[in-house]
Design a protein around this motif. Sequence first.
Motif, short mmCIF file in Angstrom:
data_model
loop_
_atom_site.label_atom_id
_atom_site.label_comp_id
_atom_site.label_asym_id
_atom_site.label_seq_id
_atom_site.Cartn_x
_atom_site.Cartn_y
_atom_site.Cartn_z
N ILE A 60 -3.99 -2.57 -3.08
CA ILE A 60 -5.10 -3.30 -2.45
C ILE A 60 -6.33 -2.40 -2.41
CG2 ILE A 60 -5.94 -4.24 -0.26
CD1 ILE A 60 -3.04 -5.25 0.23
N TYR A 61 -6.15 -1.17 -1.97
CA TYR A 61 -7.26 -0.22 -1.92
C TYR A 61 -7.85 -0.02 -3.31
CZ TYR A 61 -9.89 4.06 -1.53
OH TYR A 61 -10.91 4.99 -1.60
N GLN A 62 -6.98 0.19 -4.29
CA GLN A 62 -7.45 0.40 -5.66
C GLN A 62 -8.23 -0.81 -6.17
OE1 GLN A 62 -7.08 3.33 -7.53
NE2 GLN A 62 -6.45 4.08 -5.53
N SER A 63 -7.72 -2.02 -5.90
CA SER A 63 -8.40 -3.24 -6.34
C SER A 63 -9.77 -3.38 -5.71
CB SER A 63 -7.57 -4.48 -6.00
OG SER A 63 -6.40 -4.52 -6.74
N LEU A 64 -9.84 -3.12 -4.41
CA LEU A 64 -11.10 -3.34 -3.70
C LEU A 64 -12.12 -2.24 -3.95
CD1 LEU A 64 -9.84 -4.64 -0.24
CD2 LEU A 64 -10.69 -5.96 -2.17
N TYR A 65 -11.69 -0.98 -3.91
CA TYR A 65 -12.67 0.10 -3.84
C TYR A 65 -12.73 0.99 -5.08
CZ TYR A 65 -12.55 -1.48 0.92
OH TYR A 65 -12.61 -2.28 2.03
N VAL A 66 -11.76 0.89 -5.98
CA VAL A 66 -11.81 1.70 -7.20
C VAL A 66 -12.10 0.80 -8.40
CG1 VAL A 66 -10.51 3.25 -8.71
CG2 VAL A 66 -10.25 3.44 -6.23
N ILE A 67 -11.28 -0.23 -8.61
CA ILE A 67 -11.47 -1.13 -9.74
C ILE A 67 -12.60 -2.10 -9.46
CG2 ILE A 67 -10.34 -2.88 -11.17
CD1 ILE A 67 -7.65 -1.54 -10.40
N GLY A 68 -12.68 -2.60 -8.23
CA GLY A 68 -13.74 -3.53 -7.86
C GLY A 68 -13.52 -4.93 -8.39
N ILE A 126 -6.81 -8.08 5.81
CA ILE A 126 -6.98 -7.95 4.35
C ILE A 126 -8.07 -8.90 3.87
CG2 ILE A 126 -5.87 -8.28 2.10
CD1 ILE A 126 -3.26 -7.28 3.48
N LEU A 127 -8.08 -10.11 4.39
CA LEU A 127 -9.12 -11.08 4.02
C LEU A 127 -10.51 -10.56 4.43
CD1 LEU A 127 -9.74 -13.84 2.80
CD2 LEU A 127 -9.42 -14.80 5.08
N ALA A 128 -10.59 -9.94 5.60
CA ALA A 128 -11.86 -9.37 6.05
C ALA A 128 -12.31 -8.24 5.12
CB ALA A 128 -11.75 -8.87 7.48
N LEU A 129 -11.37 -7.40 4.68
CA LEU A 129 -11.72 -6.33 3.75
C LEU A 129 -12.22 -6.89 2.42
CD1 LEU A 129 -8.72 -3.89 4.37
CD2 LEU A 129 -11.11 -3.57 5.08
N ILE A 130 -11.55 -7.95 1.94
CA ILE A 130 -11.98 -8.59 0.69
C ILE A 130 -13.38 -9.19 0.87
CG2 ILE A 130 -11.53 -10.53 -0.87
CD1 ILE A 130 -8.51 -9.98 -0.39
N THR A 131 -13.57 -9.90 1.97
CA THR A 131 -14.87 -10.52 2.24
C THR A 131 -15.97 -9.47 2.30
OG1 THR A 131 -13.78 -12.31 3.44
CG2 THR A 131 -16.14 -12.00 3.84
N HIS A 132 -15.72 -8.40 3.02
CA HIS A 132 -16.72 -7.34 3.16
C HIS A 132 -17.02 -6.69 1.81
CE1 HIS A 132 -18.12 -3.23 4.03
NE2 HIS A 132 -18.85 -3.86 4.93
N ARG A 133 -15.98 -6.38 1.07
CA ARG A 133 -16.16 -5.68 -0.21
C ARG A 133 -16.96 -6.50 -1.21
NH1 ARG A 133 -17.49 -4.17 -4.33
NH2 ARG A 133 -16.47 -2.75 -5.78
N PHE A 134 -16.71 -7.79 -1.27
CA PHE A 134 -17.35 -8.64 -2.26
C PHE A 134 -18.41 -9.56 -1.65
CE2 PHE A 134 -13.18 -7.62 -4.10
CZ PHE A 134 -13.61 -6.98 -5.26
N TRP A 135 -18.96 -9.17 -0.49
CA TRP A 135 -19.94 -10.00 0.19
C TRP A 135 -21.14 -10.35 -0.71
CZ3 TRP A 135 -19.79 -13.28 3.86
CH2 TRP A 135 -20.99 -13.78 4.39
N ASP A 136 -21.63 -9.37 -1.46
CA ASP A 136 -22.76 -9.62 -2.34
C ASP A 136 -22.45 -10.71 -3.37
OD1 ASP A 136 -24.22 -7.71 -1.01
OD2 ASP A 136 -23.74 -6.11 -2.43
N TYR A 137 -21.23 -10.77 -3.81
CA TYR A 137 -20.83 -11.81 -4.76
C TYR A 137 -20.69 -13.16 -4.05
CZ TYR A 137 -17.96 -14.61 -7.87
OH TYR A 137 -17.48 -15.63 -8.64
N TRP A 138 -20.06 -13.16 -2.89
CA TRP A 138 -19.80 -14.43 -2.19
C TRP A 138 -21.11 -15.15 -1.87
CZ3 TRP A 138 -15.20 -14.91 -3.61
CH2 TRP A 138 -14.21 -13.97 -3.39
N ILE A 139 -22.13 -14.40 -1.44
CA ILE A 139 -23.37 -15.06 -1.03
C ILE A 139 -24.11 -15.65 -2.24
CG2 ILE A 139 -23.65 -13.77 1.11
CD1 ILE A 139 -25.73 -12.05 -0.29
#
Length: 142
Positions: A60-68, A126-139
Amino acid sequence: MITPQAEALGVPNPVIGIAGFSAVAVVGAAILAGTWFRTWFRVGTQVGVTFAVVFVHWLIYQSLYVIGALCPYCMVVWAVTIPLFWYTTLTNLQPLRHTGPGWAQRLIGTLTSYHGVVLTGWFLLILALITHRFWDYWITLV
């Protein structure tokens, strides 16, 4: 599936998943058939699902913060592994609920009573982490 994280242990992660989930399915079928496993086997199962949940959180960490990037297949594995770990742990703790120290009995009783709340909170985090990480995309989708 082309990143180094896709073969974190030198073996493709889907192969690890197929082997692990097959083993868990066999154990689950045996339990449904009425088998009660010895303590050493339950401890081994707990070690296996603990490794799986730690590995999944690393992914999960790798997906969110390394691979993106988010992988739908990976997120399904996350959604299965976390409850698998949680309910295996609760089941393995049940003998202590009746014979352990008082504080352990109360803690296990509370965790068992609120098992869904803990699991829901875990997924919401986990959903909050995903939302925060990709917020620029979601908006941009709005």
